[in-house]
Design an enzyme around this catalytic site. Structure first.
Site: not given
Ligand code: NAD
Length: 478
Positions: A153, A228-229, A232-233, A250, A284
């Protein structure tokens, strides 16, 4: 588009398509690297570490400033690339590119503060005899290889928040973009590598699970920084920590906005509109729930509806568009599930906007839900334009509803009574509480991050630099 590992532009083998969410059309391809290439990128990053650290910090600061200039010189191209792959409205993409340049500039200046260290003569303290002739030096050393993973995003600013502090303090980077939006980041990487030595930043595209697994298990990686989510994180974090690595996480949010009966309702409505519906709610720290005192619920909801009627959905390349598409057809399907669940749980739909038929659009929706509702939209993270409004009868009830999720990123409170706002702010489980403004506030050198499942650590340029360095204590005895 090719990816970059060491000196090589890698553009072979299997390919991953990148789509424009406004049309669903494929706009480019990036390589799907085999695991050997990911390992190779990590090896190269480690081997480049001495070369990067042979560049004095003052010179690295100058290089970061040059990167910022190069980003500013390419605003239009970067913003258009970002809009085409993310669907983010073009005016908002331009702002993010400017912000990206600013993050590089912040890193250029803050590296001095991060690397300053300390000199402590131990006879400053009344220590046991024998310490008189001892002095301590505290210095900050780079960790080595930082592995970074970013979400779809905000590809430009999330790239800057990871790459700029890492290079500033002398870490080399292996960077994994979101498979949905790798193009802006690949272009940014080219700009960085015009200034920094090859191998100091390496970009790996491909299967996310495989790359994540290599990052958490490869002993040459010292720190994983992930945005990310939560699902996953937190999984990556637990495996990385088990292998002795540092993590910065994050993660997601379900940010609540609390509106009290003495609030400036017009301002609260404007903040909710921006907070929830900008970029179709895909932030987020978007305002994901509104909790409003019953005394002003009707006024708030009516004004929200009339404000929303002025929001125009459409092609994100159009300067006048407010509501763009979601990132993918899966994201649209998830919104449908959330909406059906909320309606089945007794929710009332009080507004639904219009969106184009083609592309991954979902209409802006406002729901009314009771404070006791079990609807998923009140507990989980909704990454799209659905806004639940929950009427409450007391400040205590507002806090209870706001805290009824596993997330704790940001929150906001609207009232003219500062002591009441402060009381509520103290009780909300959140990394940031904003009084009388949108949850979507973030300044890049203020500590940003969440509690509970919203994250581990805080990401500001200076905080990230400190996280990305090891504190070394050297004691000298005369
Ligand atoms: P996501 O968790 O689906 O993906 C994030 C990243 O992880 C991507 O690069 C994806 O390809 C990778 N990924 C997916 N599965 C993985 C795995 N099993 N192992 C390693 N890497 C993997 O998230 P998204 O849909 O891309 O982004 C939206 C999410 O990110 C929302 O939950 C949002 O709240 C969060 N976000 C948080 C912040 C923050 O600063 N707190 C900022 C922006 C987005």
């Amino acid at each position: 588009m090719f990816t970059i590992i060491g000196n090589e532009k890698v553009d072979s083998g299997e390919k991953i398509p990148v789509r424009n969410p406004a049309t669903g059309e494929v706009i480019d391809y990036v390589p799907s690297l085999p695991r050997e290439e990911v390992k190779n990128a990590i090896d190269i990053a480690l081997d480049t570490s001495p070369r990067l650290n042979a560049i004095a910090p003052a010179k690295r600061s100058r290089l970061l400033t040059e990167v910022a200039k190069a980003i500013r010189g390419n605003v239009d191209d970067l913003a258009v690339t970002m809009t085409r792959e993310t669907g983010r409205p073009i005016k908002s993409s331009r702002l993010e590119i400017e912000r990206t340049a600013q993050i590089f500039e912040l890193a250029a200046s803050e590296l001095r503060r991060a690397l300053e260290g300390q000199f402590i003569p131990l006879d400053l303290y009344e220590l046991p005899a024998g310490n008189e002739n001892r002095v301590a030096f505290v210095k900050r050393e780079p960790l080595g290889v930082v592995a970074a993973i970013t979400p779809f995003n905000f590809p430009a600013a999330s790239f800057a928040h990871k790459v700029a502090p890492a290079l500033a303090v002398g870490n080399t980077v292996v960077f994994k973009p979101s498979s949905l939006t790798p193009l802006t980041q690949l272009k940014l990487a080219q700009l960085v590598l015009k200034e920094f030595p090859p191998g100091s930043l390496n970009v790996v595209t491909g299967n996310s699970e495989m790359i994540g697994d290599e990052f958490v298990s490869n002993e040459k990686v010292s720190l994983i920084t992930f945005t990310g989510s939560a699902s996953v994180g937190l999984d990556l974090a637990s495996r990385a920590v088990k292998n002795g690595k540092r993590v910065i996480m994050e993660l997601g949010g379900s940010d609540a906005m609390v509106v009290l009966e003495d609030a400036d309702i017009d301002k609260a409505v404007r903040s909710a509109l921006v907070g929830r519906f900008d970029f179709a709610g895909q932030f987020c720290n978007a305002t994901k729930r509104v909790i409003v005192r019953r005394e002003v619920e009707e006024e708030f909801t009516e004004k929200l509806k009339s404000g929303l009627q002025k929001f125009r959905a459409g092609d994100p390349m159009d300067e006048g568009v407010d509501i763009p598409p979601l990132i993918s057809s899966d994201a649209v399907a998830r919104m449908k599930e959330f909406l059906n669940d909320a309606l089945a749980a007794g929710g009332e739909e009080v507004y639904e906007g219009k969106v184009p038929d083609k592309g991954y659009y979902f209409p802006p929706v406002v729901l009314r839900l009771s404070p006791e509702s079990k609807a998923r939209v009140l507990r989980e993270e909704v990454f799209g334009p659905i806004l639940p409004v929950v009427p409450v009868s007391s400040d205590e009830e507002a806090v209870r509803v706001a805290n009824s999720t596993q997330y704790g990123l940001d929150a906001s409170v609207f009232t003219k009574d500062f002591s009441r706002a402060y009381e509520i702010a103290s009780k909300l489980k959140a990394g940031t509480v904003v009084i009388n403004d949108t949850t979507r506030l973030r300044w890049d050198n203020l500590p940003f991050g969440g509690v509970l499942k919203s994250g581990i650590g805080r990401e500001s340029v200076i905080n990230t630099m400190l996280e990305m360095t090891e504190t070394k204590l050297v004691v000298y005895s005369r």
